[in-house]
Motif scaffolding. Structure first.
Motif, PDB file in Angstrom:
ATOM      1  N   LYS A  45      20.036  -6.473  73.881  1.00 10.96           N
ATOM      2  CA  LYS A  45      20.800  -6.808  75.079  1.00 10.96           C
ATOM      3  C   LYS A  45      20.731  -8.303  75.372  1.00 10.96           C
ATOM      4  O   LYS A  45      21.714  -8.904  75.833  1.00 10.96           O
ATOM      5  CB  LYS A  45      20.236  -6.011  76.267  1.00 10.96           C
ATOM      6  N   THR A  46      19.586  -8.917  75.088  1.00 10.83           N
ATOM      7  CA  THR A  46      19.478 -10.359  75.334  1.00 10.83           C
ATOM      8  C   THR A  46      20.432 -11.141  74.430  1.00 10.83           C
ATOM      9  O   THR A  46      20.985 -12.162  74.846  1.00 10.83           O
ATOM     10  CB  THR A  46      18.037 -10.845  75.100  1.00 10.83           C
ATOM     11  N   ALA A  51      25.479 -14.330  74.244  1.00  8.42           N
ATOM     12  CA  ALA A  51      26.820 -14.538  73.698  1.00  8.42           C
ATOM     13  C   ALA A  51      27.878 -14.462  74.797  1.00  8.42           C
ATOM     14  O   ALA A  51      28.833 -15.249  74.816  1.00  8.42           O
ATOM     15  CB  ALA A  51      27.110 -13.503  72.613  1.00  8.42           C
ATOM     16  N   VAL A  52      27.722 -13.530  75.716  1.00  8.69           N
ATOM     17  CA  VAL A  52      28.664 -13.413  76.837  1.00  8.69           C
ATOM     18  C   VAL A  52      28.580 -14.652  77.724  1.00  8.69           C
ATOM     19  O   VAL A  52      29.601 -15.198  78.160  1.00  8.69           O
ATOM     20  CB  VAL A  52      28.390 -12.133  77.647  1.00  8.69           C
ATOM     21  N   ALA A  53      27.356 -15.113  77.994  1.00  7.25           N
ATOM     22  CA  ALA A  53      27.181 -16.311  78.818  1.00  7.25           C
ATOM     23  C   ALA A  53      27.854 -17.516  78.176  1.00  7.25           C
ATOM     24  O   ALA A  53      28.420 -18.374  78.868  1.00  7.25           O
ATOM     25  CB  ALA A  53      25.689 -16.580  79.026  1.00  7.25           C
ATOM     26  N   ASN A  54      27.816 -17.590  76.859  1.00  8.86           N
ATOM     27  CA  ASN A  54      28.465 -18.685  76.144  1.00  8.86           C
ATOM     28  C   ASN A  54      29.976 -18.647  76.366  1.00  8.86           C
ATOM     29  O   ASN A  54      30.606 -19.689  76.608  1.00  8.86           O
ATOM     30  CB  ASN A  54      28.142 -18.589  74.652  1.00  8.86           C
ATOM     31  N   ILE A  55      30.570 -17.445  76.296  1.00  4.14           N
ATOM     32  CA  ILE A  55      32.008 -17.306  76.542  1.00  4.14           C
ATOM     33  C   ILE A  55      32.334 -17.677  77.985  1.00  4.14           C
ATOM     34  O   ILE A  55      33.305 -18.392  78.259  1.00  4.14           O
ATOM     35  CB  ILE A  55      32.469 -15.861  76.254  1.00  4.14           C
ATOM     36  N   LEU A  56      31.527 -17.199  78.929  1.00  5.14           N
ATOM     37  CA  LEU A  56      31.757 -17.518  80.341  1.00  5.14           C
ATOM     38  C   LEU A  56      31.694 -19.029  80.571  1.00  5.14           C
ATOM     39  O   LEU A  56      32.463 -19.581  81.373  1.00  5.14           O
ATOM     40  CB  LEU A  56      30.729 -16.800  81.217  1.00  5.14           C
ATOM     41  N   GLY A  57      30.771 -19.697  79.866  1.00  5.67           N
ATOM     42  CA  GLY A  57      30.679 -21.152  79.974  1.00  5.67           C
ATOM     43  C   GLY A  57      31.928 -21.838  79.461  1.00  5.67           C
ATOM     44  O   GLY A  57      32.407 -22.813  80.045  1.00  5.67           O
ATOM     45  N   GLN A 119      16.545 -34.614  71.464  1.00  2.00           N
ATOM     46  CA  GLN A 119      17.411 -34.533  72.640  1.00  2.00           C
ATOM     47  C   GLN A 119      18.207 -33.234  72.646  1.00  2.00           C
ATOM     48  O   GLN A 119      18.444 -32.653  73.711  1.00  2.00           O
ATOM     49  CB  GLN A 119      18.355 -35.740  72.682  1.00  2.00           C
ATOM     50  N   LEU A 120      18.597 -32.789  71.456  1.00  4.36           N
ATOM     51  CA  LEU A 120      19.301 -31.507  71.354  1.00  4.36           C
ATOM     52  C   LEU A 120      18.395 -30.369  71.800  1.00  4.36           C
ATOM     53  O   LEU A 120      18.830 -29.460  72.525  1.00  4.36           O
ATOM     54  CB  LEU A 120      19.775 -31.275  69.918  1.00  4.36           C
ATOM     55  N   ARG A 121      17.139 -30.417  71.383  1.00  2.00           N
ATOM     56  CA  ARG A 121      16.162 -29.407  71.823  1.00  2.00           C
ATOM     57  C   ARG A 121      16.056 -29.392  73.354  1.00  2.00           C
ATOM     58  O   ARG A 121      16.054 -28.332  73.984  1.00  2.00           O
ATOM     59  CB  ARG A 121      14.784 -29.720  71.245  1.00  2.00           C
ATOM     60  N   GLN A 122      15.982 -30.587  73.929  1.00  2.00           N
ATOM     61  CA  GLN A 122      15.854 -30.697  75.384  1.00  2.00           C
ATOM     62  C   GLN A 122      17.104 -30.162  76.089  1.00  2.00           C
ATOM     63  O   GLN A 122      17.011 -29.486  77.111  1.00  2.00           O
ATOM     64  CB  GLN A 122      15.602 -32.162  75.775  1.00  2.00           C
ATOM     65  N   GLN A 123      18.270 -30.428  75.503  1.00  2.00           N
ATOM     66  CA  GLN A 123      19.515 -29.939  76.089  1.00  2.00           C
ATOM     67  C   GLN A 123      19.563 -28.413  76.054  1.00  2.00           C
ATOM     68  O   GLN A 123      19.970 -27.767  77.022  1.00  2.00           O
ATOM     69  CB  GLN A 123      20.716 -30.514  75.329  1.00  2.00           C
ATOM     70  N   LEU A 124      19.140 -27.827  74.943  1.00  2.00           N
ATOM     71  CA  LEU A 124      19.104 -26.371  74.823  1.00  2.00           C
ATOM     72  C   LEU A 124      18.168 -25.772  75.866  1.00  2.00           C
ATOM     73  O   LEU A 124      18.491 -24.753  76.494  1.00  2.00           O
ATOM     74  CB  LEU A 124      18.656 -25.968  73.415  1.00  2.00           C
ATOM     75  N   ALA A 125      17.018 -26.422  76.053  1.00  2.00           N
ATOM     76  CA  ALA A 125      16.046 -25.926  77.038  1.00  2.00           C
ATOM     77  C   ALA A 125      16.629 -25.979  78.442  1.00  2.00           C
ATOM     78  O   ALA A 125      16.460 -25.050  79.244  1.00  2.00           O
ATOM     79  CB  ALA A 125      14.759 -26.740  76.952  1.00  2.00           C
ATOM     80  N   ARG A 126      17.346 -27.076  78.757  1.00  2.00           N
ATOM     81  CA  ARG A 126      17.970 -27.189  80.082  1.00  2.00           C
ATOM     82  C   ARG A 126      19.025 -26.112  80.296  1.00  2.00           C
ATOM     83  O   ARG A 126      19.232 -25.647  81.415  1.00  2.00           O
ATOM     84  CB  ARG A 126      18.598 -28.580  80.260  1.00  2.00           C
ATOM     85  N   ASP A 127      19.706 -25.716  79.189  1.00  2.00           N
ATOM     86  CA  ASP A 127      20.735 -24.677  79.277  1.00  2.00           C
ATOM     87  C   ASP A 127      20.149 -23.274  79.238  1.00  2.00           C
ATOM     88  O   ASP A 127      20.888 -22.287  79.250  1.00  2.00           O
ATOM     89  CB  ASP A 127      21.739 -24.835  78.131  1.00  2.00           C
ATOM     90  N   SER A 129      18.431 -21.999  76.690  1.00  2.00           N
ATOM     91  CA  SER A 129      18.511 -21.449  75.337  1.00  2.00           C
ATOM     92  C   SER A 129      17.268 -21.803  74.533  1.00  2.00           C
ATOM     93  O   SER A 129      16.688 -22.874  74.712  1.00  2.00           O
ATOM     94  CB  SER A 129      19.748 -21.989  74.605  1.00  2.00           C
ATOM     95  N   SER A 130      16.895 -20.918  73.663  1.00  2.00           N
ATOM     96  CA  SER A 130      15.745 -21.137  72.793  1.00  2.00           C
ATOM     97  C   SER A 130      16.173 -21.893  71.541  1.00  2.00           C
ATOM     98  O   SER A 130      17.201 -21.570  70.932  1.00  2.00           O
ATOM     99  CB  SER A 130      15.133 -19.781  72.411  1.00  2.00           C
ATOM    100  N   TYR A 131      15.383 -22.878  71.138  1.00  2.00           N
ATOM    101  CA  TYR A 131      15.684 -23.601  69.898  1.00  2.00           C
ATOM    102  C   TYR A 131      15.595 -22.666  68.699  1.00  2.00           C
ATOM    103  O   TYR A 131      16.398 -22.775  67.766  1.00  2.00           O
ATOM    104  CB  TYR A 131      14.716 -24.775  69.720  1.00  2.00           C
ATOM    105  N   ALA A 132      14.656 -21.731  68.731  1.00  2.00           N
ATOM    106  CA  ALA A 132      14.528 -20.771  67.632  1.00  2.00           C
ATOM    107  C   ALA A 132      15.787 -19.926  67.505  1.00  2.00           C
ATOM    108  O   ALA A 132      16.274 -19.665  66.383  1.00  2.00           O
ATOM    109  CB  ALA A 132      13.312 -19.878  67.848  1.00  2.00           C
ATOM    110  N   ASP A 133      16.339 -19.474  68.639  1.00  2.00           N
ATOM    111  CA  ASP A 133      17.578 -18.692  68.608  1.00  2.00           C
ATOM    112  C   ASP A 133      18.731 -19.535  68.074  1.00  2.00           C
ATOM    113  O   ASP A 133      19.557 -19.059  67.288  1.00  2.00           O
ATOM    114  CB  ASP A 133      17.924 -18.178  70.007  1.00  2.00           C
ATOM    115  N   PHE A 134      18.785 -20.800  68.513  1.00  2.00           N
ATOM    116  CA  PHE A 134      19.835 -21.704  68.039  1.00  2.00           C
ATOM    117  C   PHE A 134      19.719 -21.909  66.534  1.00  2.00           C
ATOM    118  O   PHE A 134      20.725 -21.860  65.804  1.00  2.00           O
ATOM    119  CB  PHE A 134      19.714 -23.036  68.768  1.00  2.00           C
ATOM    120  N   ARG A 135      18.503 -22.108  66.061  1.00  2.00           N
ATOM    121  CA  ARG A 135      18.277 -22.322  64.630  1.00  2.00           C
ATOM    122  C   ARG A 135      18.689 -21.085  63.835  1.00  2.00           C
ATOM    123  O   ARG A 135      19.306 -21.192  62.766  1.00  2.00           O
ATOM    124  CB  ARG A 135      16.793 -22.634  64.390  1.00  2.00           C
ATOM    125  N   ASN A 136      18.359 -19.910  64.352  1.00  2.00           N
ATOM    126  CA  ASN A 136      18.751 -18.668  63.669  1.00  2.00           C
ATOM    127  C   ASN A 136      20.269 -18.517  63.617  1.00  2.00           C
ATOM    128  O   ASN A 136      20.822 -18.037  62.618  1.00  2.00           O
ATOM    129  CB  ASN A 136      18.137 -17.460  64.377  1.00  2.00           C
TER     130      ASN A 136
END
Length: 452
Positions: A45-46, A51-57, A119-127, A129-136
């Motif tokens: 579900k997470t 993915a839904v939050a990304n579309i809403l954004g 900086q990308l890691r920091q941006q993901l954290a502010r949003d 999002s997990s860097y591990a999830d992004f990397r996957n």
């Protein structure tokens, strides 16, 4: 035991095991529900929520164009299912992506956004999002890209006769069409009832568009079963040879903004919109500088380090400077087997045909001059430029462009057919929402009405 039942049993056992594990750990952490079981994998579900939050954004400020939350979740869940199936297919057929390739891709994304990786890691954290999830997600995207490339190499070919026919068809026109579509999907072997329901739905969507109660893009987002539904069904610019013949003749008779009547195709009913038309014809010659050169290659591999390869290339160049014949050194020492028997001759080529490093070095030479060792991904080259010329490559360029467009159209058709087959063969168990009653792709059958 048939394969489908075996997959269902395996997936059921997997899901049960995961649920038991979650139940045992519920005092330690919140339960992460399973949205769907896909063969031997699961979508949590997470994952769906992210993915839904990304579309809403992406639709911030335009949320009225999106379908109701439950329909949006189902569309996004179908995308995730297809992604899981493609990744599993890639891994099962030996497609691999290294950690270095993933890091390079992430560095490229960061650079394109004018950020460092940190900086990308920091941006993901502010949003959130997990860097591990992004990397996957980057790993999965690279796997699917490789799978698609392999698919294109083994399933798609374009003959000279097809190129000739397309060039003949384009002789009097350079017109390109910007298209969008809405797909009301039908399963393989659809029943008369399913066909009638889909026909009724597509007629309802067309009526909404004709009455001006909903624009085409919004209707695509809300009702289309196509993978590009959330992009408003946009198909981009297509030349005549990229459009099926039956549709191409129809496009020629339409004006920008018009929408076709419902069309029955192999995957279901479609509505096509002609968004724009443009003239992309190219007139006159296309003059480019071509170079004629020959080379000696020293490869870098498990037996030869970068330093060793460079040192050997420098030694070979010194021999030539000392009076040795270039072609003799090629035959004795070059590791490019394709040109070794021709004295290292590469023929005529355009500047960047062998890469920017190689082309830049050749362009900087005078005729008959021998280069210092040139480093490329293949190894180290010693190059002698033999001459230059100005050539008209308009016909060559047109043939290459037509070959690419025909190949892209064929790949799109074959790839979509392949995805439909994988989806229909997969065991999918929806664990939440409207889809939980079955294991086939959802086909929202509610007819569109005013106000959605």
């Amino acid at each position: 035991m048939n394969n489908r039942f075996a997959r269902a049993l395996t997936a059921g056992v997997l899901a049960t095991g995961l649920l038991i594990g979650v139940a045992q750990a519920q005092e330690l952490q919140p339960i992460d529900r399973i949205a769907a079981v896909v063969d031997e994998d699961v979508i949590l579900k997470t994952e769906l929520d992210r993915a839904v939050a990304n579309i809403l954004g992406q639709y911030a400020g335009r949320s009225e164009q999106l379908p109701p939350r439950d329909v949006l979740e189902r569309q996004v869940l179908e995308r995730l299912i297809l992604l899981k199936l493609q990744v599993a297919q890639a891994q099962g057929t030996g497609v691999r992506v290294t950690d270095q390739e993933i890091e390079q891709a992430i560095a490229g994304i960061a650079q394109s956004n004018r950020l460092s990786v940190d900086q990308l890691r920091q941006q993901l954290a502010r949003d959130g999002s997990s860097y591990a999830d992004f990397r996957n997600s980057i790993r999965d995207e690279l796997l699917v890209q490789r799978l698609r490339q392999r698919f294109a190499q083994t399933r798609v070919s374009v003959s000279d006769a097809e190129i000739d026919a397309a060039l003949a068809a384009q002789a009097n026109t350079g017109t390109q069409y910007h298209l969008a579509h809405i797909l009301i999907a039908l399963p393989e072997g659809a029943t008369a009832e399913q066909i009638a329901t889909a026909q009724k739905k597509v007629d309802g969507v067309k009526a909404l568009i004709d009455k001006g109660e909903m624009d085409f893009n919004a209707a695509a987002v809300r009702y289309s079963d196509s993978p590009n539904a959330l992009e408003g069904g946009d198909l981009g610019w297509r030349s005549v040879d990229e459009i099926p013949a039956a549709f191409a003749d129809m496009m020629k008779a339409m004006k920008a903004g018009q929408v076709t009547a419902p069309l029955r195709g192999p995957s279901g009913f479609q509505l096509l919109k002609l968004v724009e038309v443009r003239d992309a014809s190219q007139s006159g010659p296309q003059m480019v500088t071509q170079y004629h050169a020959r080379h000696i290659l020293v490869r870098v591999n498990d037996q030869t380090t970068e330093a060793q390869a460079k040192a050997k290339a420098e030694t070979l160049r010194a021999r030539i400077a000392g009076g040795a014949k270039f072609e003799d050194v090629v035959k004795e020492s070059s590791e490019d087997l394709g040109t070794q028997s021709k004295g290292g001759d590469l023929g005529w080529f355009m500047r960047d045909e062998f890469g920017p490093e190689f082309g830049g070095a050749v362009a900087a030479l005078a005729d008959n001059e021998v280069s210092q060792p040139i480093h490329t991904t293949a190894g180290y080259h010693v190059v002698q430029r033999l001459g230059t010329r100005e050539s008209d490559v308009s016909n060559q360029s047109k043939r290459a462009q037509v070959q690419e467009t025909i190949g892209r159209r064929k790949l799109e058709e074959e790839w979509n057919r392949f995805l439909r087959e994988k989806r229909s063969e997969a065991y999918v168990d929806f664990r939440m929402g409207k889809g939980s009653e079955g294991n086939q792709p959802g086909t929202e059958t509610t007819l569109p009405t005013k106000g959605g």
